[in-house]
Write a protein that holds these residues in place. Structure first.
Motif, mmCIF file in Angstrom:
data_model
loop_
_atom_site.group_PDB
_atom_site.id
_atom_site.type_symbol
_atom_site.label_atom_id
_atom_site.label_comp_id
_atom_site.label_asym_id
_atom_site.label_seq_id
_atom_site.Cartn_x
_atom_site.Cartn_y
_atom_site.Cartn_z
ATOM 1 N N THR A 42 66.805 49.405 18.520
ATOM 2 C CA THR A 42 67.041 50.384 17.531
ATOM 3 C C THR A 42 65.961 50.468 16.323
ATOM 4 O O THR A 42 65.353 51.390 15.945
ATOM 5 C CB THR A 42 68.217 50.154 16.978
ATOM 6 O OG1 THR A 42 69.361 50.260 18.092
ATOM 7 C CG2 THR A 42 68.640 51.373 15.932
ATOM 8 N N GLU A 43 65.487 49.330 16.133
ATOM 9 C CA GLU A 43 64.527 49.047 15.080
ATOM 10 C C GLU A 43 63.222 49.522 15.511
ATOM 11 O O GLU A 43 62.561 50.095 14.589
ATOM 12 C CB GLU A 43 64.691 47.312 14.786
ATOM 13 C CG GLU A 43 63.694 47.076 13.357
ATOM 14 C CD GLU A 43 63.799 45.640 13.068
ATOM 15 O OE1 GLU A 43 63.275 45.240 11.736
ATOM 16 O OE2 GLU A 43 64.494 44.841 13.759
ATOM 17 N N ALA A 44 62.776 49.167 16.602
ATOM 18 C CA ALA A 44 61.567 49.660 17.130
ATOM 19 C C ALA A 44 61.415 51.267 17.105
ATOM 20 O O ALA A 44 60.605 51.845 16.937
ATOM 21 C CB ALA A 44 61.152 49.137 18.617
ATOM 22 N N LYS A 45 62.791 51.724 17.498
ATOM 23 C CA LYS A 45 62.953 53.197 17.446
ATOM 24 C C LYS A 45 62.565 53.926 16.237
ATOM 25 O O LYS A 45 62.027 54.822 15.958
ATOM 26 C CB LYS A 45 64.035 53.971 17.806
ATOM 27 C CG LYS A 45 64.088 53.467 19.498
ATOM 28 C CD LYS A 45 65.549 53.935 20.085
ATOM 29 C CE LYS A 45 65.666 53.881 21.711
ATOM 30 N NZ LYS A 45 66.926 54.003 22.140
ATOM 31 N N ASP A 46 63.318 53.182 15.103
ATOM 32 C CA ASP A 46 63.187 53.605 13.801
ATOM 33 C C ASP A 46 61.913 53.664 13.178
ATOM 34 O O ASP A 46 61.548 54.291 12.577
ATOM 35 C CB ASP A 46 64.226 52.657 12.998
ATOM 36 C CG ASP A 46 65.612 53.056 13.133
ATOM 37 O OD1 ASP A 46 65.913 54.049 13.853
ATOM 38 O OD2 ASP A 46 66.463 52.417 12.525
ATOM 39 N N VAL A 131 63.970 35.400 17.499
ATOM 40 C CA VAL A 131 65.347 35.897 18.213
ATOM 41 C C VAL A 131 65.409 35.119 19.517
ATOM 42 O O VAL A 131 66.649 34.474 19.899
ATOM 43 C CB VAL A 131 65.730 37.302 18.012
ATOM 44 C CG1 VAL A 131 67.186 37.594 18.714
ATOM 45 C CG2 VAL A 131 65.717 37.697 16.627
ATOM 46 N N ILE A 132 64.693 35.561 20.362
ATOM 47 C CA ILE A 132 64.459 35.181 21.838
ATOM 48 C C ILE A 132 64.599 33.578 21.870
ATOM 49 O O ILE A 132 65.255 32.979 22.660
ATOM 50 C CB ILE A 132 63.262 35.516 22.524
ATOM 51 C CG1 ILE A 132 63.527 37.221 22.792
ATOM 52 C CG2 ILE A 132 63.190 35.165 23.789
ATOM 53 C CD1 ILE A 132 62.379 37.719 23.048
ATOM 54 N N LYS A 133 64.030 32.818 20.953
ATOM 55 C CA LYS A 133 63.841 31.553 20.851
ATOM 56 C C LYS A 133 65.147 30.832 20.632
ATOM 57 O O LYS A 133 65.824 29.959 21.384
ATOM 58 C CB LYS A 133 62.738 30.986 19.904
ATOM 59 C CG LYS A 133 62.573 29.395 19.994
ATOM 60 C CD LYS A 133 61.438 29.018 18.789
ATOM 61 C CE LYS A 133 61.208 27.475 18.786
ATOM 62 N NZ LYS A 133 60.090 27.276 17.922
ATOM 63 N N ASN A 165 68.969 43.162 28.869
ATOM 64 C CA ASN A 165 69.853 43.952 28.341
ATOM 65 C C ASN A 165 70.948 43.123 27.235
ATOM 66 O O ASN A 165 71.208 43.620 26.125
ATOM 67 C CB ASN A 165 70.851 44.396 29.369
ATOM 68 C CG ASN A 165 70.535 45.561 30.192
ATOM 69 O OD1 ASN A 165 69.518 46.246 29.680
ATOM 70 N ND2 ASN A 165 70.681 45.721 31.523
ATOM 71 N N ASP A 166 70.979 41.854 27.414
ATOM 72 C CA ASP A 166 71.402 40.811 26.467
ATOM 73 C C ASP A 166 70.709 40.914 25.362
ATOM 74 O O ASP A 166 71.240 40.919 24.094
ATOM 75 C CB ASP A 166 71.486 39.572 27.115
ATOM 76 C CG ASP A 166 72.678 39.499 28.273
ATOM 77 O OD1 ASP A 166 73.351 40.392 28.485
ATOM 78 O OD2 ASP A 166 72.561 38.572 28.986
ATOM 79 N N MET A 167 69.396 40.923 25.362
ATOM 80 C CA MET A 167 68.574 40.517 24.318
ATOM 81 C C MET A 167 68.497 42.076 23.444
ATOM 82 O O MET A 167 68.549 42.215 22.237
ATOM 83 C CB MET A 167 67.220 40.342 24.723
ATOM 84 C CG MET A 167 66.171 39.789 23.486
ATOM 85 S SD MET A 167 66.836 38.436 22.639
ATOM 86 C CE MET A 167 67.376 37.342 23.713
ATOM 87 N N ILE A 168 68.569 43.187 24.142
ATOM 88 C CA ILE A 168 68.664 44.467 23.476
ATOM 89 C C ILE A 168 69.798 44.531 22.719
ATOM 90 O O ILE A 168 69.780 44.845 21.490
ATOM 91 C CB ILE A 168 68.560 45.485 24.397
ATOM 92 C CG1 ILE A 168 67.022 45.541 25.241
ATOM 93 C CG2 ILE A 168 68.994 46.845 23.711
ATOM 94 C CD1 ILE A 168 67.017 46.476 26.253
ATOM 95 N N LYS A 169 71.107 44.096 23.231
ATOM 96 C CA LYS A 169 72.289 44.010 22.280
ATOM 97 C C LYS A 169 72.161 43.137 21.321
ATOM 98 O O LYS A 169 72.517 43.581 20.187
ATOM 99 C CB LYS A 169 73.328 43.674 23.365
ATOM 100 C CG LYS A 169 74.665 43.996 22.606
ATOM 101 C CD LYS A 169 75.927 43.294 23.580
ATOM 102 C CE LYS A 169 77.159 43.397 22.928
ATOM 103 N NZ LYS A 169 77.547 43.201 21.579
ATOM 104 N N LYS A 170 71.546 42.053 21.205
ATOM 105 C CA LYS A 170 71.456 40.925 20.273
ATOM 106 C C LYS A 170 70.624 41.480 19.145
ATOM 107 O O LYS A 170 70.975 41.321 18.110
ATOM 108 C CB LYS A 170 70.882 39.823 20.816
ATOM 109 C CG LYS A 170 70.796 38.723 19.639
ATOM 110 C CD LYS A 170 71.310 37.372 20.352
ATOM 111 C CE LYS A 170 71.170 36.148 19.233
ATOM 112 N NZ LYS A 170 72.659 35.957 18.874
ATOM 113 N N VAL A 171 69.418 42.034 19.524
ATOM 114 C CA VAL A 171 68.441 42.638 18.376
ATOM 115 C C VAL A 171 69.035 43.675 17.952
ATOM 116 O O VAL A 171 68.829 44.058 16.549
ATOM 117 C CB VAL A 171 66.832 42.639 18.830
ATOM 118 C CG1 VAL A 171 66.604 41.314 19.243
ATOM 119 C CG2 VAL A 171 66.900 43.819 20.010
#
Length: 193
Positions: A42-46, A131-133, A165-171
């Protein structure tokens, strides 16, 4: 005697092999499709939408200049024969300079937008790495690899290792929670006024 030495050497080698196999650890690994993460974040899209809007506004200003230039160029063609060759050469030179200036302005605008959006996207990538770390530590992963167009470092992996998908949800959740905090802060500031 030779047989005894060979048997002892064989026994030692078997024992040492058993020690190495019992001390090896299986690593918990996963990978993230970084292209998909950036596309669905979402942030990248924004950020992308912000710069599309900014480009549109800046482009509209430039289009107005181009329209004026085209109008002058059209009137130049009509007046060239009636006003003479000297006037046509001078006005033609002026029009060429304006056309060059418009081209430079367009290039400068594109470079400015690319630079500004690049800085923001680089910052976003750095925050996603953090976030990934943290996610990798939290879930007990030994390695989290990246795949995708921008930084492919995996040639093959089972789908079960894909945590994109887990990471997309998290960010996206983190971005939403930050946005809500900012809205609350702005509301409190407005209420104090």
């Amino acid at each position: 005697m030779k047989k005894t030495i060979i048997l002892v050497a064989l026994a030692i080698s078997i024992i040492s092999c058993n020690k190495t196999t019992t001390t090896t650890k299986e690593f918990k690994t996963a990978y993230i499709d970084t292209s998909k993460l950036m596309e669905e974040s979402t942030e990248a899209k924004d950020i992308e939408a912000k710069y599309k809007d900014k480009a549109k506004v800046m482009g509209n200003q430039l289009e107005a200049e181009v329209a004026r230039f085209k109008s002058e160029a059209a009137s130049f063609k009509q007046n060239a024969q009636t006003k003479g060759e000297a006037w046509a050469q001078q006005k033609g030179s002026e029009l060429q300079q304006r056309e060059q200036q418009l081209n430079y302005a367009q290039q400068a605008m594109l470079q400015q937008l690319q630079q500004e959006s690049g800085v923001e996207m680089d910052s976003l990538v750095k925050s996603y790495r953090k976030v990934i770390k943290e996610y990798g530590k939290e879930k007990g992963y030994d390695y989290v690899y990246g795949s995708g167009d921008s930084s492919p470092s995996i040639l093959y992996a089972k789908d079960g290792y894909d945590i994109t998908n887990d990471m997309i949800k998290k960010v996206n959740d983190l971005y939403k929670s930050v946005g809500k905090k900012e809205e609350k802060t702005e509301t409190k500031k407005e209420e104090k006024k």
